[in-house]
Design a protein around this motif. Structure first.
Motif, short mmCIF file in Angstrom:
data_model
loop_
_atom_site.label_atom_id
_atom_site.label_comp_id
_atom_site.label_asym_id
_atom_site.label_seq_id
_atom_site.Cartn_x
_atom_site.Cartn_y
_atom_site.Cartn_z
N ASN A 33 17.93 86.63 78.15
CA ASN A 33 18.05 85.66 77.05
C ASN A 33 19.46 85.68 76.47
O ASN A 33 20.01 84.62 76.14
N LEU A 36 21.64 83.64 78.68
CA LEU A 36 21.42 82.21 78.44
C LEU A 36 22.16 81.76 77.17
O LEU A 36 22.80 80.70 77.16
N LEU A 42 20.71 78.02 76.29
CA LEU A 42 19.39 78.21 75.68
C LEU A 42 19.24 77.37 74.42
O LEU A 42 20.02 77.47 73.49
N TRP A 83 11.08 78.56 78.27
CA TRP A 83 12.46 78.40 77.80
C TRP A 83 12.78 76.92 77.87
O TRP A 83 12.33 76.22 78.79
N ILE A 85 16.16 74.86 78.29
CA ILE A 85 17.57 75.07 78.57
C ILE A 85 18.28 73.74 78.76
O ILE A 85 17.65 72.73 79.11
N CYS A 87 21.26 72.07 80.88
CA CYS A 87 22.10 72.28 82.06
C CYS A 87 22.65 70.95 82.54
O CYS A 87 22.11 69.89 82.21
N TRP A 96 19.39 79.35 86.98
CA TRP A 96 18.92 80.18 85.87
C TRP A 96 17.48 80.64 86.12
O TRP A 96 17.14 81.81 85.89
#
Length: 146
Positions: A33, A36, A42, A83, A85, A87, A96
């Motif tokens: 984490n 990230l 994140l 999660w 995320i 990107c 990831w």
């Protein structure tokens, strides 16, 4: 683009139990984490309590709902965590996901619909509001260093 990494539930997670090596697992998860966060990808993430702590709301026509208490059958269809995320593309999101420190289990990776996906279906005003909400979410997302 935002992606949801969905952690699939297991019989252990549905029992509300942590694995015997939970201390190691949590330490590795914290490190992941932090990576990230340091990378700025994140937006959110959390583990979920078992489905026995949840409820399902089924809609049977507008305003007519049926609430069912957990637990729910079919553990393989349930989620234990996630999660969100941010990107540049699916390849980055997949890189990831491959780094999640799991010994076993399954994670599903799915892209979110972004405001641009709805162009032509909603007004410019609604589109601008949605983009504004998304920008606020990103601005409020955790930032830090590993």
């Amino acid at each position: 683009m935002r992606y949801l990494m969905i952690v699939k539930a297991t019989p252990l997670s549905e029992a509300g139990e942590f694995p015997p090596d939970a201390e190691r697992m949590f330490a590795e998860m914290a490190e992941f984490n932090n990576e990230l966060i340091a990378a700025g990808v994140l937006l959110d993430g959390a583990g979920l309590k078992p489905s026995s702590a949840g409820k399902r709301v089924r809609f049977e026509g507008r305003g007519n709902t049926v609430v069912t208490d957990g637990p729910f059958a079919e553990t393989k269809e349930l989620i234990a965590g996630y999660w969100i995320i941010q990107c540049k593309d699916m390849d980055e999101a997949l890189s990831w996901a491959r780094r999640i420190p799991f010994d076993d289990g399954e994670v599903e990776l799915r892209p979110f619909h972004e405001p641009e996906d709805f162009e032509g279906y909603v007004s410019d005003e609604v589109m601008d509001q949605e983009k504004s909400w998304r920008e606020e979410q990103v601005a409020k997302a955790p930032k830090g260093t590993a």
